[in-house]
Design a protein around this motif. Structure first.
Motif, short mmCIF file in Angstrom:
data_model
loop_
_atom_site.label_atom_id
_atom_site.label_comp_id
_atom_site.label_asym_id
_atom_site.label_seq_id
_atom_site.Cartn_x
_atom_site.Cartn_y
_atom_site.Cartn_z
N ASP A 128 0.83 -1.21 0.00
CA ASP A 128 0.00 0.00 0.00
C ASP A 128 0.87 1.26 0.00
OD1 ASP A 128 -2.24 -1.60 0.05
OD2 ASP A 128 -2.62 -1.34 2.20
N PHE A 129 1.97 1.22 0.76
CA PHE A 129 2.89 2.35 0.79
C PHE A 129 3.47 2.60 -0.59
CE2 PHE A 129 7.36 3.60 0.85
CZ PHE A 129 7.31 4.83 1.51
N LEU A 130 3.94 1.54 -1.24
CA LEU A 130 4.55 1.67 -2.56
C LEU A 130 3.55 2.24 -3.56
CD1 LEU A 130 6.93 1.17 -4.50
CD2 LEU A 130 6.01 -1.13 -4.87
N LEU A 131 2.33 1.73 -3.54
CA LEU A 131 1.31 2.20 -4.47
C LEU A 131 1.02 3.68 -4.27
CD1 LEU A 131 -1.17 -0.81 -4.47
CD2 LEU A 131 0.09 0.06 -6.44
N HIS A 132 0.92 4.10 -3.02
CA HIS A 132 0.64 5.51 -2.75
C HIS A 132 1.79 6.38 -3.24
CE1 HIS A 132 0.36 9.24 -0.30
NE2 HIS A 132 -0.93 9.08 -0.55
N LEU A 133 3.01 5.96 -2.96
CA LEU A 133 4.17 6.72 -3.40
C LEU A 133 4.23 6.79 -4.92
CD1 LEU A 133 6.54 8.14 -1.95
CD2 LEU A 133 7.88 6.06 -2.27
N GLN A 134 3.99 5.67 -5.57
CA GLN A 134 4.01 5.63 -7.03
C GLN A 134 2.94 6.56 -7.63
OE1 GLN A 134 3.49 1.37 -7.21
NE2 GLN A 134 5.45 1.14 -8.28
N GLU A 135 1.74 6.52 -7.06
CA GLU A 135 0.65 7.34 -7.59
C GLU A 135 0.97 8.83 -7.45
OE1 GLU A 135 -2.71 5.96 -5.41
OE2 GLU A 135 -3.22 4.42 -6.89
N ARG A 136 1.53 9.20 -6.33
CA ARG A 136 1.86 10.61 -6.11
C ARG A 136 2.95 11.07 -7.08
NH1 ARG A 136 -0.36 14.45 -3.89
NH2 ARG A 136 0.93 15.01 -2.09
N ILE A 137 3.93 10.21 -7.33
CA ILE A 137 5.04 10.58 -8.22
C ILE A 137 4.64 10.48 -9.69
CG2 ILE A 137 7.36 9.94 -8.98
CD1 ILE A 137 7.92 9.05 -6.08
N GLN A 169 4.35 14.57 -8.36
CA GLN A 169 4.98 15.08 -7.14
C GLN A 169 6.44 14.62 -7.10
OE1 GLN A 169 3.59 17.07 -4.67
NE2 GLN A 169 1.91 17.27 -6.14
N PRO A 170 7.36 15.49 -6.77
CA PRO A 170 8.76 15.06 -6.67
C PRO A 170 8.98 14.18 -5.44
CG PRO A 170 8.54 17.34 -5.97
CD PRO A 170 7.19 16.93 -6.50
N TYR A 171 9.86 13.22 -5.58
CA TYR A 171 10.21 12.38 -4.43
C TYR A 171 10.87 13.28 -3.38
CZ TYR A 171 12.60 8.98 -1.51
OH TYR A 171 13.05 8.26 -0.44
N SER A 172 10.45 13.14 -2.13
CA SER A 172 11.01 13.95 -1.05
C SER A 172 10.75 13.26 0.29
CB SER A 172 10.37 15.34 -1.03
OG SER A 172 9.00 15.25 -0.69
N LYS A 173 11.43 13.73 1.31
CA LYS A 173 11.21 13.22 2.66
C LYS A 173 9.78 13.46 3.10
CE LYS A 173 16.01 13.65 4.26
NZ LYS A 173 16.92 14.29 5.24
N ASN A 174 9.23 14.60 2.74
CA ASN A 174 7.85 14.91 3.11
C ASN A 174 6.86 13.98 2.42
OD1 ASN A 174 8.53 17.02 4.83
ND2 ASN A 174 8.34 18.59 3.24
N LEU A 175 7.14 13.64 1.17
CA LEU A 175 6.25 12.72 0.46
C LEU A 175 6.32 11.33 1.07
CD1 LEU A 175 4.28 12.15 -1.79
CD2 LEU A 175 6.22 11.80 -3.35
N VAL A 176 7.51 10.90 1.46
CA VAL A 176 7.65 9.60 2.12
C VAL A 176 6.88 9.60 3.43
CG1 VAL A 176 9.29 8.04 3.26
CG2 VAL A 176 9.87 9.07 1.04
N LEU A 177 7.00 10.68 4.22
CA LEU A 177 6.29 10.77 5.49
C LEU A 177 4.78 10.76 5.27
CD1 LEU A 177 6.43 11.11 8.55
CD2 LEU A 177 6.57 13.60 8.18
N GLU A 178 4.33 11.47 4.26
CA GLU A 178 2.90 11.46 3.93
C GLU A 178 2.42 10.05 3.61
OE1 GLU A 178 0.55 12.23 -0.09
OE2 GLU A 178 1.60 14.03 0.60
N SER A 179 3.22 9.32 2.83
CA SER A 179 2.86 7.96 2.44
C SER A 179 2.86 7.02 3.64
CB SER A 179 3.82 7.45 1.36
OG SER A 179 3.80 8.29 0.22
N LEU A 180 3.80 7.21 4.55
CA LEU A 180 3.85 6.41 5.77
C LEU A 180 2.59 6.63 6.59
CD1 LEU A 180 7.56 7.04 6.80
CD2 LEU A 180 6.62 4.87 6.01
N ASN A 181 2.20 7.89 6.75
CA ASN A 181 0.99 8.20 7.52
C ASN A 181 -0.26 7.66 6.84
OD1 ASN A 181 2.06 9.61 9.79
ND2 ASN A 181 2.45 11.39 8.50
N LYS A 182 -0.26 7.70 5.50
CA LYS A 182 -1.42 7.24 4.73
C LYS A 182 -1.72 5.76 5.01
CE LYS A 182 -4.52 7.42 1.38
NZ LYS A 182 -5.73 8.28 1.44
N VAL A 183 -0.68 4.96 5.15
CA VAL A 183 -0.88 3.51 5.34
C VAL A 183 -0.81 3.10 6.81
CG1 VAL A 183 0.03 3.06 3.04
CG2 VAL A 183 1.57 2.90 5.01
#
Length: 207
Positions: free
Chosen positions: A89-98, A103-117
């Motif tokens: 689920d984390f990977l899918l969310h990250l992939q969809e955002r990018i 959306q550029p890959y960033s620490k904030n995007l990773v944190l958002e994806s972590l919280n999402k799942v």
């Protein structure tokens, strides 16, 4: 028991579409399926990814893209230690955002994806730089090589509930190919007659 491995480029739009199709059909299938998404990242697979996506090929861009892909893979592997589904689920969310929202890959995007799942943030940041995560990544790259899927996206399928001592390799799968595969999961021999797929005997992976 049915086991499906999907070896894919981590930041490839076509791969994302196939991932979603596999998940959709897995949920619809009447029996449990062991599903594994394994990102490919080596020099040959990355070169193939660049050619396939027709991305810029200057050295700086290539280095940046490789770094983003590598970071994405290690993020995924670290979250996966908290559960395969959570990692997926984390990977899918990250992939969809990018890939879909640019959306550029960033620490904030990773944190958002972590919280999402609902991942454990402290556990993630403890696991992410560990040797365990890097070793898992390297082990899966060796597995891809053993299964003949080290360069291009591929699906390898086993049906252990039948007297079939082989796995079926499908290279560069599309959503349509995945649908046909799922239509024939109970009879992979029949699928092989319909498609130009390769057979890999399971004893190749016992060592």
């Amino acid at each position: 028991m049915i086991e499906i491995y999907f070896f894919m480029h981590p930041l490839c739009l076509n791969c994302l579409e196939v991932e979603k199709k596999i998940i959709e059909l897995t949920h619809q299938y009447e029996r449990p399926i062991a599903l594994r998404f394994i990102p490919l990242l080596n020099l040959k697979s990355f070169r193939q990814f660049i050619q396939f996506t027709q991305l810029p090929t200057d050295l700086t861009t290539r280095n940046d893209l490789f770094s983003i892909n590598y970071s994405t893979v290690l993020d995924y592997k670290a979250v996966q230690l908290q559960g395969k589904k959570k990692g997926r689920d984390f990977l899918l969310h990250l992939q969809e955002r990018i890939l879909l929202e640019n959306q550029p890959y960033s620490k904030n995007l990773v944190l958002e994806s972590l919280n999402k799942v609902g991942a454990n943030i402290d556990m993630f940041y403890s696991d992410r730089p560990s040797k365990q995560v890097k070793n898992i990544f390297l082990t899966e790259q060796r597995l891809a090589l053993e299964m003949g899927a080290a360069e291009r996206p591929a699906i390898v399928t086993f049906n252990y509930g039948k007297d079939e001592d082989f796995g079926v390799l499908v290279v560069n799968p599309s959503s349509e190919t995945v649908q046909k595969l799922f239509n024939n999961l109970d009879n992979l021999n029949q699928y092989l007659h319909q498609m130009t797929s390769d057979i890999f005997y399971s004893d190749l992976f016992d060592s």
